[in-house]
Design an enzyme around this catalytic site. Sequence first.
Site, PDB file in Angstrom:
ATOM      1  N   ASN A  68       0.974  -1.325   0.014  1.00  0.00           N
ATOM      2  CA  ASN A  68       0.097   0.241  -0.052  1.00  0.00           C
ATOM      3  C   ASN A  68       0.864   1.253  -0.004  1.00  0.00           C
ATOM      4  O   ASN A  68       2.090   1.273   0.789  1.00  0.00           O
ATOM      5  CB  ASN A  68      -1.016   0.152   0.986  1.00  0.00           C
ATOM      6  CG  ASN A  68      -0.477  -0.142   2.629  1.00  0.00           C
ATOM      7  OD1 ASN A  68       0.506  -0.837   2.684  1.00  0.00           O
ATOM      8  ND2 ASN A  68      -0.909   0.369   3.606  1.00  0.00           N
ATOM      9  N   GLU A  97      -3.038  -4.497  -3.440  1.00  0.00           N
ATOM     10  CA  GLU A  97      -3.533  -5.264  -4.212  1.00  0.00           C
ATOM     11  C   GLU A  97      -3.523  -4.741  -5.590  1.00  0.00           C
ATOM     12  O   GLU A  97      -3.103  -5.257  -6.607  1.00  0.00           O
ATOM     13  CB  GLU A  97      -4.969  -5.754  -3.917  1.00  0.00           C
ATOM     14  CG  GLU A  97      -4.971  -6.782  -2.842  1.00  0.00           C
ATOM     15  CD  GLU A  97      -5.342  -6.037  -1.631  1.00  0.00           C
ATOM     16  OE1 GLU A  97      -4.747  -4.544  -1.416  1.00  0.00           O
ATOM     17  OE2 GLU A  97      -5.982  -6.445  -0.770  1.00  0.00           O
ATOM     18  N   CYS A 119     -10.581  -5.045  -0.370  1.00  0.00           N
ATOM     19  CA  CYS A 119     -11.543  -4.055  -0.420  1.00  0.00           C
ATOM     20  C   CYS A 119     -12.322  -4.018  -1.516  1.00  0.00           C
ATOM     21  O   CYS A 119     -11.854  -4.762  -2.876  1.00  0.00           O
ATOM     22  CB  CYS A 119     -11.183  -2.476  -0.339  1.00  0.00           C
ATOM     23  SG  CYS A 119     -10.343  -1.890  -1.615  1.00  0.00           S
TER      24      CYS A 119
HETATM   25  N1  THU Z   1      -5.177  -1.525   2.174  1.00  0.00           N
HETATM   26  C1  THU Z   1      -4.679  -2.109   1.386  1.00  0.00           C
HETATM   27  O1  THU Z   1      -3.672  -2.102   0.888  1.00  0.00           O
HETATM   28  N2  THU Z   1      -5.341  -3.233   0.886  1.00  0.00           N
HETATM   29  C2  THU Z   1      -6.669  -3.718   1.373  1.00  0.00           C
HETATM   30  O2  THU Z   1      -7.146  -4.875   0.889  1.00  0.00           O
HETATM   31  C3  THU Z   1      -7.382  -2.803   2.573  1.00  0.00           C
HETATM   32  C4  THU Z   1      -6.557  -1.747   2.945  1.00  0.00           C
HETATM   33  C5  THU Z   1      -4.550  -0.259   2.811  1.00  0.00           C
HETATM   34  C6  THU Z   1      -5.155   1.114   2.321  1.00  0.00           C
HETATM   35  C7  THU Z   1      -4.528   2.143   3.529  1.00  0.00           C
HETATM   36  O3  THU Z   1      -3.349   2.455   3.128  1.00  0.00           O
HETATM   37  C8  THU Z   1      -4.382   0.949   4.577  1.00  0.00           C
HETATM   38  O4  THU Z   1      -4.607  -0.279   4.157  1.00  0.00           O
HETATM   39  C9  THU Z   1      -5.547   1.445   5.733  1.00  0.00           C
HETATM   40  O5  THU Z   1      -6.874   1.231   5.024  1.00  0.00           O
END
Ligand code: THU
Length: 143
Positions: A46, A59, A90
């Site tokens: 992320n 992802e 998500c």
């Molecule tokens: N996040 C992801 O990288 N993947 C997911 O499936 C859910 C959320 C990240 C986005 C943000 O940087 C952090 O997790 C908190 O939501």
Amino acid sequence: MSHDAQDEALLAAARAARQRAFAPYSGFLVGAAVRAADGRVFTGCNVEVASYSLTCCAERVAVFKAVSEGATELVACAVVADMSPPASPCGACRQVLYDFGADMSLLLENVQGELRRLPLKLLLPDAFEPAQVLQAVKAHHGA
Ligand code: THU
């Protein structure tokens, strides 16, 4: 490589990618890795930005890296985070994953080592279908 060894390699890639998560705002570190039909693996973490809503999930980073390298057919995606039960992609990421691998397997793991395997289709029933979009667009343009 055996099926299990391939999956273990994908999880290891996602774990390593998680170490590179750029999440100074949430502190929630996520790593992902996708495997393409040709066997190549692409990782993502992320990436958070100061204007929070522009953040990109691990992802989607992995998928876009794959597609930008010519890997448009994905067969598996591993996601690693510190959450129990293991974090599930998500809604936005589910659709992006679907576009490049409707039949892909998901491997969802947390830092305690809990692992959940499931088909992406289970998380996105009645998906927005890329093939139907192409068909509809063609019909509108009279092709
Ligand atoms: N996040 C992801 O990288 N993947 C997911 O499936 C859910 C959320 C990240 C986005 C943000 O940087 C952090 O997790 C908190 O939501």
